[in-house]
Design an enzyme around this catalytic site. Structure first.
Site, mmCIF file in Angstrom:
data_model
loop_
_atom_site.group_PDB
_atom_site.id
_atom_site.type_symbol
_atom_site.label_atom_id
_atom_site.label_comp_id
_atom_site.label_asym_id
_atom_site.label_seq_id
_atom_site.Cartn_x
_atom_site.Cartn_y
_atom_site.Cartn_z
ATOM 1 N N THR A 132 0.820 -1.231 0.000
ATOM 2 C CA THR A 132 0.000 0.000 0.000
ATOM 3 C C THR A 132 0.850 1.277 0.000
ATOM 4 O OG1 THR A 132 -0.161 -0.187 2.394
ATOM 5 C CG2 THR A 132 -2.015 -1.050 1.119
ATOM 6 N N LYS A 265 9.815 -5.667 10.892
ATOM 7 C CA LYS A 265 9.397 -7.058 10.675
ATOM 8 C C LYS A 265 10.534 -8.044 10.949
ATOM 9 C CE LYS A 265 5.656 -5.724 7.634
ATOM 10 N NZ LYS A 265 4.591 -6.721 7.515
ATOM 11 N N PHE A 454 -8.042 2.949 4.166
ATOM 12 C CA PHE A 454 -8.230 1.862 5.136
ATOM 13 C C PHE A 454 -7.788 2.239 6.547
ATOM 14 C CE2 PHE A 454 -3.810 0.552 5.584
ATOM 15 C CZ PHE A 454 -3.224 1.003 4.401
HETATM 16 N N1 F0G Z 1 7.123 -2.916 2.443
HETATM 17 C C1 F0G Z 1 6.470 -3.988 2.895
HETATM 18 C C2 F0G Z 1 6.595 -5.278 2.185
HETATM 19 C C3 F0G Z 1 5.679 -3.893 4.054
HETATM 20 O O1 F0G Z 1 5.044 -4.966 4.491
HETATM 21 C C4 F0G Z 1 5.598 -2.668 4.731
HETATM 22 C C5 F0G Z 1 4.794 -2.520 5.931
HETATM 23 C C6 F0G Z 1 6.282 -1.555 4.206
HETATM 24 C C7 F0G Z 1 7.051 -1.725 3.059
HETATM 25 C C8 F0G Z 1 6.223 -0.213 4.857
HETATM 26 O O2 F0G Z 1 6.984 -0.239 6.000
HETATM 27 O O3 F0G Z 1 5.333 0.179 7.846
HETATM 28 O O4 F0G Z 1 7.793 0.370 8.226
HETATM 29 O O5 F0G Z 1 6.613 2.050 6.892
HETATM 30 N N2 F0G Z 1 3.951 -3.368 6.318
HETATM 31 C C9 F0G Z 1 3.168 -3.254 7.547
HETATM 32 C C10 F0G Z 1 2.165 -4.372 7.651
HETATM 33 C C11 F0G Z 1 2.536 -1.929 7.770
HETATM 34 O O6 F0G Z 1 1.351 -4.339 8.584
HETATM 35 O O7 F0G Z 1 2.196 -5.301 6.858
HETATM 36 P P1 F0G Z 1 6.659 0.642 7.316
#
Ligand code: F0G
Length: 481
Positions: A132, A265, A454
């Site tokens: 997103t 993560k 969302f």
């Molecule tokens: N890339 C991926 C693959 C991600 O899953 C996320 C974040 C981001 C970039 C952005 O990183 O949140 O540190 O700014 N995923 C979270 C989730 C928000 O809940 O899956 P961020």
């Protein structure tokens, strides 16, 4: 570590012990139905005091290790030249092999800088799948995002072990159609979040690189879930069973021009990073770093988190750290499939996903089945999941709905946070909900933001179905659960 029991069942056994705990709270059904209404049927707007198990995400909510916490105590708070940064840069060099490291405050900050420096209006950014925030940043920079996934990617009942693979034929077609000058880079996302945490194979990555290099297109790697993708390569790809996670990560990184990640993560901290061996790319990004993030040795992160990230980078290469969430997810998905529930398969890397189109086949996408399912899961269990479907897409320039390829409710499994009995509880409530799925009607927006709707959008249950679901629940379990 997956262990085979004497009756043949496979269960994930934790290779760690719990030494600090946090109390959680299961509020009764009468409160849950009120709480989701107050939250506009949007699980993002629930306060955690009303949440029993928080499976919204594993972003920033993984359990940290004792060594990470210890490292935080020796952090060096300095605006410039912090020792903590140099420890991170050493860990990046050792694990990922990059000479230049740039901390940023989280993953989307890295995307912002990449968009600012490399993406211009009219560009087409190619990727295996969007996230997103990725899509929002590249589109705000005036580009179009083109996803070139394989035909199997959208099959939620697949047996393909690498549904995150990029389709090379579509890659070749896109180069022909748009021309190299319109393509700033190709982006590979490790365990494609929105396809259901599905990995790509090392073979696919190497082939993508070969084609990209032939046209001088840089390869950008979103490594937010790099250790999980490496774990799947070890478990599923021919020829990698005997390789360590460290070796697999090194091989992946050998073809990457620009690496970035949400450190929230795989490394279990709150932060982010860009890394590269290309000094010119580094310098161009560095120009903007102090404007948006901070000085080059902290980039908007706390030095405590930088210390913990250096430790986290090394720890994620332990197969029992990289594998614990995928193994819990495999168990979770297996229990749901065995009971006939439409869980996405094969199990992915960050969450157990339910296919809302199959869970609630009576709901068209116009009434947001994935959003309705996430709200219904909360009512039935107190477990907070996340909508990953049409609500997570924004309207197009003309104001029309853009229907998502997949309607998923995502139950994230943060690393080392929940126990198997908590997973079993969730499975039980999901089975109950599936039996009562006809009570779930759709949702409609009452307040709809224009970008990333969302997060803060507020919705209403059509025909007040939340109350009917709560009534059915109370009839079966009484008022207290
Ligand atoms: N890339 C991926 C693959 C991600 O899953 C996320 C974040 C981001 C970039 C952005 O990183 O949140 O540190 O700014 N995923 C979270 C989730 C928000 O809940 O899956 P961020």
């Amino acid at each position: 570590m997956n262990v085979k029991l004497s009756d043949g069942r496979l269960i994930p056994v934790e290779m760690h012990k719990v030494r600090i705990v946090q109390q959680t709270n299961l509020v009764p059904i009468t409160r849950r139905v009120k709480a989701i209404d107050e939250a506009g049927y949007n699980t993002f707007l629930l306060p955690t005091r009303d949440v029993f198990l928080d499976m919204l995400t594993e972003s920033g909510t993984n359990a940290m290790s004792d060594n990470q916490l210890a490292a935080m105590m020796v952090s060096d708070d300095a605006y410039a030249g912090s020792q903590s940064f140099y420890k991170l840069a050493d860990a990046v060099k050792e694990i990922l092999g990059f000479a230049h490291t740039m901390p940023v405050h989280q993953g989307r900050a890295a995307e912002h800088l990449l968009a600012k420096v490399f993406v211009k209006p009219g560009d087409v950014v190619l990727m295996n799948y969007h996230f997103t925030t990725t899509k929002a940043h590249f589109e705000l920079a005036g580009a179009t995002v083109l996803e070139i996934y394989t035909d199997e990617a959208m099959n939620t009942q697949s047996t393909d072990p690498f549904r995150g693979n990029l389709d090379l034929r579509k890659f070749a077609d896109a180069i022909k159609k748009y021309g190299r000058d319109k393509i700033p880079f190709i982006r590979m996302e490790a365990t494609t979040n929105l396809i259901g945490g599905q990995p790509f194979s090392l073979r696919n990555l190497l082939e993508v690189k070969k084609m990209a290099a032939a046209h001088n297109i840089p390869l950008v790697f979103d490594g937010s879930l790099i250790s999980e993708n490496a774990y799947f390569i070890k478990m599923r790809e021919q020829g990698y069973a005997d390789k360590s996670i460290r070796e697999i990560i090194k091989e992946m990184m050998s073809v990457v021009d620009i690496f970035y990640l949400s450190a929230r993560k795989s490394t279990s901290v709150r932060g982010g990073m860009i890394a590269t061996n290309n000094k010119e790319y580094y310098d161009r990004l560095l120009d903007w770093l102090p404007v948006y993030e901070g000085f080059s040795t902290y980039g908007g992160m706390s030095t405590k988190e930088i210390e913990a990230m250096a430790v986290g980078l090394r720890e994620m290469t332990d197969v029992n750290v990289a594998g614990i969430s995928p193994e819990f997810i495999q168990y979770f998905v297996g229990r749901l499939l065995e009971n006939g529930l439409p869980a996405v398969s094969p199990p992915g890397g960050l969450a157990c996903h339910l296919d809302a189109k199959r869970f609630l086949p009576h709901l068209p996408q116009s009434v947001y089945p994935a959003g309705a399912l996430a709200a219904a899961i909360y009512i039935a269990s107190g477990v907070r999941s996340m909508e990953r479907g049409t609500i997570s897409m924004d309207r197009d320039a003309k104001g029309n709905e853009v229907y998502a390829d997949l309607e998923l409710a995502r139950l994230a499994v943060p690393r080392r946070v929940y126990t198997l009995s908590q997973i079993e509880y969730t499975v039980d409530r999901l089975i109950w909900l599936y039996k009562h799925r006809n009570l779930v009607k759709g949702l409609k927006f009452v307040q709809e933001p224009k970008v990333l709707r969302f997060f803060f959008g507020r919705l209403q249950a059509l025909d007040n179905w939340g109350a009917d679901l709560a009534k059915a629940f109370e009839a079966d379990f009484g008022p207290n659960f």
